[in-house]
Design an enzyme around this catalytic site. Structure first.
Site, PDB file in Angstrom:
ATOM      1  N   HIS A 136       0.878  -1.163  -0.001  1.00 45.61           N
ATOM      2  CA  HIS A 136       0.503  -0.104  -0.288  1.00 45.61           C
ATOM      3  C   HIS A 136       0.599   1.406   0.270  1.00 45.61           C
ATOM      4  O   HIS A 136       0.377   2.061  -0.919  1.00 45.61           O
ATOM      5  CB  HIS A 136      -1.622  -0.082   1.245  1.00 45.61           C
ATOM      6  N   GLU A 137       2.012   1.524   1.202  1.00 45.49           N
ATOM      7  CA  GLU A 137       2.475   2.056   1.417  1.00 45.49           C
ATOM      8  C   GLU A 137       3.378   2.491  -0.162  1.00 45.49           C
ATOM      9  O   GLU A 137       3.978   3.545  -0.583  1.00 45.49           O
ATOM     10  CB  GLU A 137       3.486   2.458   2.325  1.00 45.49           C
ATOM     11  N   TYR A 172      -9.341   2.666   2.033  1.00 47.91           N
ATOM     12  CA  TYR A 172      -9.552   2.690   3.363  1.00 47.91           C
ATOM     13  C   TYR A 172     -10.388   1.550   3.416  1.00 47.91           C
ATOM     14  O   TYR A 172     -11.820   0.798   2.598  1.00 47.91           O
ATOM     15  CB  TYR A 172     -10.410   3.441   4.165  1.00 47.91           C
ATOM     16  N   HIS A 203      -5.642   7.211  -2.613  1.00 48.40           N
ATOM     17  CA  HIS A 203      -6.438   6.087  -1.929  1.00 48.40           C
ATOM     18  C   HIS A 203      -7.602   6.565  -3.072  1.00 48.40           C
ATOM     19  O   HIS A 203      -7.999   7.133  -3.425  1.00 48.40           O
ATOM     20  CB  HIS A 203      -6.855   7.008  -0.468  1.00 48.40           C
ATOM     21  N   HIS A 206       1.424   4.082  -2.482  1.00 46.88           N
ATOM     22  CA  HIS A 206       1.775   5.722  -2.847  1.00 46.88           C
ATOM     23  C   HIS A 206       2.728   6.038  -3.743  1.00 46.88           C
ATOM     24  O   HIS A 206       3.202   7.476  -4.466  1.00 46.88           O
ATOM     25  CB  HIS A 206       1.600   5.637  -1.150  1.00 46.88           C
TER      26      HIS A 206
END
Length: 821
Positions: A303-304, A360, A313, A307
């Site tokens: 996930h990071e 999320y 998101h 980014h």
């Protein structure tokens, strides 16, 4: 514990730098360099002028009263312009706040500090232990979403730029969006946003053109500040596995690097990353923070990294309200800004994706996570206390951290599309087929995502990094052939080439392997096809397809083998497809015929003499080339005698018996074989039935020989079985016999066998088997085997005498051959 002894505390701060350069260990700064650089390390802080950081301190006691006061002591500091304070020196709670600030006029500073703690009033108590450290938050999984600084409340700000409101949270001087995305120094960011260029937005990346890593190559290093060697090794393995997943799926390359553009993975309070390649900080490295007690899973690392690649998101898309509900009443008041939408600062790419690793979870920043998760498992789910939840369908899972979804791949490929060229032909080239392949300058994506098309064909021509397109697949003439890279049904990038397709079908001839167009029914025969191709000559790799399907072998072969069970003409065709896909067909008509069977009387043989009234044991066989087995069944064999008074045990069969009741005289025995198509063939044997005289009846005497080694030839020095048949209609007494031989044309004889046989009854022929092995001495020393091609004829003679002295003589000629082969 000794009186007055202070237990040294340990404080691990969160990494706060966005777009900055930091390493574990000593950090050297140029005082004249005023670009933002904010960093909290273990017992060390690096700050740029005008900035302040705050660090929460957690106090842990090993005694019954968790509220017992703890005395905290702070040491350390920096040069002029630096302020280091602790909000309290005596606390009953578990948290205290450390604040470190640098004045606007100071140069960039590195400040070292230390914290000590002791239990107030209980210095003499030996059992009391106090430690001071960074607070544990449980990491991202507790909050339902990754978070830069769990448990820390920043200042929520909003800017209106060109009518769009940008909401973010300022923590330690950094602008945070979505909980874990660090946009950079808040003051610098605000100035840049208000004066942003119409063509390039390096902060929120309208089209990401200013934030992609060069050529999809991302440098990286590890700060290795998670603890001891084992813990550092564990975190590196997690991160390397996450990088490998992005590499495998997208083709992005991660290269170890400590200079130039690179990411540094390090410990922090929570999980965080910059958005894309942050190019405006003035520093080469940027951070991804992963706490080793809450952000230490492959999915969170993926996930990071997403980014850092440039993905935001999923629930912050502009179309999110069509797919999810954000219940701001259920969100913690200080985290509402994490759900802002980017507006025209971004362009939504592809369809909304519940399964995105960038989405999320339903309880992200929820006030009551327990109530949310309790209601979510109901059917239907009850999202009354959830911060964000799906609507179509409501049972959809959001917030997974297991794998990359199609939407994640699509978004990443839009940032880092593969760069490729079509090889294998040149534009405008003519031919009947083209073998094309892709050569990648960047990336090498999954081959099933490459789709080949023609502008003149409605359906795709194929998939993969390589393809052979034949003239039969497209209309003749010019075709614009395109290789498109497609994700989730959407084309990311493509390359095209115009090619000219033309093709003439092959020329074919078909012949029978034996040269005949007439073939036997139920017999396998072969046809041979040959073809030449105008474009390729000998048509070596052409495809041959027979109709009907050959009886044996593959349908795709130059030789077709067939067998037909019915007589009559049969038309056989072969279709040949050349390498360009053009086809041609040739036919051959074959006349399938039935032939008469072949029958053979094995026993008796011509010329025997048999006494009247005795029995003959008959043996016959038949073959039928047109039957499945190649033989005639015994029921298809019928026997007759020229004397109608003779009696057969059965008129049909392979081995009946015949009683010679018709008196003396010559006989002709006939065997007729008839196949299933009523075609017949006979075989006959002539023999003599002897009459009885006044002195009696002569015995029956004849013999049969074992099968020859070759047709009509027996090899010397090999055993030969002589089967002697004896019988006498008058007496049930022994018959004396002798067997001897001589070379044809000579008078010298040599013995073979002698003996006697007892009659079983008055009507049954008895038999004896005598074995004889011819040798080179059978001719009185003649050198029989000087060459392998020598053959000689010999007579074998049987003489049989009954008890009355009457004698019968029977002979057969055999050919003996040399056995030198």
């Amino acid at each position: 514990m000794k009186k007055g002894w202070f237990l040294p505390g340990s404080l691990v701060g969160a990494v706060l730098l966005v777009g900055g350069c930091f390493e574990s260990g000593t950090l050297e700064l140029d005082p004249a360099r005023v670009a933002p650089l904010d960093l909290v390390m273990e017992n060390r802080v690096v700050l740029t002028p005008g900035h302040q950081v705050t660090v929460q301190v957690e106090i842990r006691r090993e005694e019954p009263d968790p509220e017992h006061p703890v005395m905290l002591a702070l040491t350390g500091g920096g040069t002029s312009g630096v302020t280091v304070t602790l909000d309290t020196t005596l606390t009953k709670g578990n948290l205290a706040t450390l604040a470190i600030a640098v004045s606007d006029t100071a140069a960039p500073q590195e400040i070292h500090y230390a914290l000590d703690g002791k239990l107030a009033f209980y210095e003499d108590h030996e059992a009391l232990v106090v430690s001071v450290q960074a607070p544990t938050t449980g990491g991202a999984d507790v909050a339902g979403a990754e978070e830069y600084a769990p448990g820390v409340t920043g200042v929520v700000k909003a800017l209106t730029i060109n009518g769009e409101v940008i909401t973010y949270e300022v923590i330690n001087g950094l602008a945070i969006v979505g909980g874990d995305v660090v946009l950079g120094d808040a003051a610098t960011l605000e100035a840049r946003l208000q004066a942003r260029s119409a063509t390039c937005n390096p902060s929120l990346h309208t089209d990401f053109a200013c934030s992609a890593w060069t050529d999809g190559v991302i440098g990286y290093s590890f700060a290795n500040n998670w603890g001891d060697d084992d813990e550092n090794r564990r975190m590196r393995t997690i991160i390397e596995d996450a990088m490998e997943e992005w590499t495998r799926q997208i083709g992005i390359r991660f290269v170890p690097r400590t200079s130039g553009e690179f990411l540094q993975f390090r410990d922090g309070d929570g999980c965080s990353s910059g958005l894309g390649r942050v190019v405006f900080t003035g520093f080469d490295s940027q951070s991804i923070t992963l706490n080793n007690s809450g952000c230490d899973t492959k999915g969170i690392a993926m996930h990071e990294i997403g980014h850092a690649i440039g993905l935001y998101h999923e629930q912050q898309r502009n179309d999110r309200n069509n797919w999810v509900v954000v219940d701001f009443g259920a969100v913690k008041e200080d985290k509402i800004g994490n759900f802002f939408q980017f507006g025209d600062f971004i362009v939504d790419r592809g369809a909304y994706n519940y399964g995105s690793i960038m989405h999320y979870r339903w309880d992200a920043f929820a006030k009551d996570e327990t109530a949310c998760n309790t209601g979510r498992v109901l059917s239907p789910p009850n999202f009354a206390h959830c911060s964000v939840y799906p609507t179509d369908p409501p049972e959809a899972i959001i917030g997974q951290r297991d794998n990359l979804s199609e939407g994640d791949l699509y978004g990443a490929y839009r940032l880092y599309p593969p760069v490729f060229r079509i090889l294998g032909a040149t534009a405008g080239q003519s031919g009947d087929r083209f073998s094309l392949r892709l050569d990648y300058d960047r990336g090498r994506p999954q081959v099933d995502r490459v789709v080949w098309t023609s502008d003149r064909v409605a359906t795709p021509l194929g998939t993969g990094n390589a393809i052979t397109i034949r003239a039969s697949q497209v209309p003749a003439g010019l075709n614009n052939i395109t290789a498109s890279f497609v994700v989730d049904g959407i084309t990311i990038t493509s390359r095209s080439m115009v090619l000219n397709f033309s093709n003439a079908g092959p020329t074919i001839s078909v012949v029978a392997s034996n040269g005949n167009t007439q073939q036997h029914m139920n017999q396998v025969f072969s046809l041979i096809a040959t073809a030449t191709d105008a474009e390729d000559g000998a048509c070596v790799d052409c495809r041959f397809t027979w109709n009907p399907v050959p009886t044996t072998g593959s349908t795709d072969t130059r030789i077709g083998s067939f067998r037909f069970t019915d007589a009559g003409p049969q038309t056989i065709s072969v279709t040949v497809e050349d390498l360009g896909g053009a086809t041609a067909t040739a036919t051959l008509t074959v006349d399938i015929v039935n032939t008469a069977p072949t029958v053979t009387i094995v026993r008796p043989t011509d010329g025997i003499v048999v006494a009247s009234g005795t029995y003959l044991f008959l043996s016959g066989r038949g073959s039928d080339i047109n039957s499945n087995t190649g033989t005639l069944p015994c029921t298809s064999l019928r026997w007759t005698s020229s004397n109608a008074s003779d009696v057969f045990s059965s008129a049909t069969g392979c081995n009946p018996t015949l009683r010679l009741a018709g008196g003396a005289g010559p006989r002709t025995l006939t065997l007729l074989g008839t196949d299933g198509h009523l075609w017949s063939a006979p075989d006959t044997v002539d023999f003599t039935v002897s009459a009885c005289t006044a002195t009696g009846c002569p015995p029956t005497a004849y013999f049969e020989l074992s099968e020859p080694d070759l047709p009509d030839v027996y090899f010397i020095e090999r055993e030969m079985a002589i089967i002697i048949r004896l019988g006498d209609s008058e007496h049930n007494e022994p018959i004396t016999y002798r067997v001897y031989g001589r070379r044809v044309g000579q008078t010298t004889t040599f013995p073979i066998a002698t003996g006697s046989e007892m009659l079983l009854d008055e009507t049954t022929l008895s038999s004896a088997v005598d074995l004889w092995t011819p040798s080179a001495s059978v001719d009185g020393g003649w050198p029989f085997c000087s060459t392998a091609s020598q053959y000689r004829d010999y007579q074998i003679i049987l003489e049989a005498t009954d008890s009355t002295g009457m004698t019968t003589t029977f002979s057969r000629t055999v050919t003996l051959g040399c056995n030198l082969i």
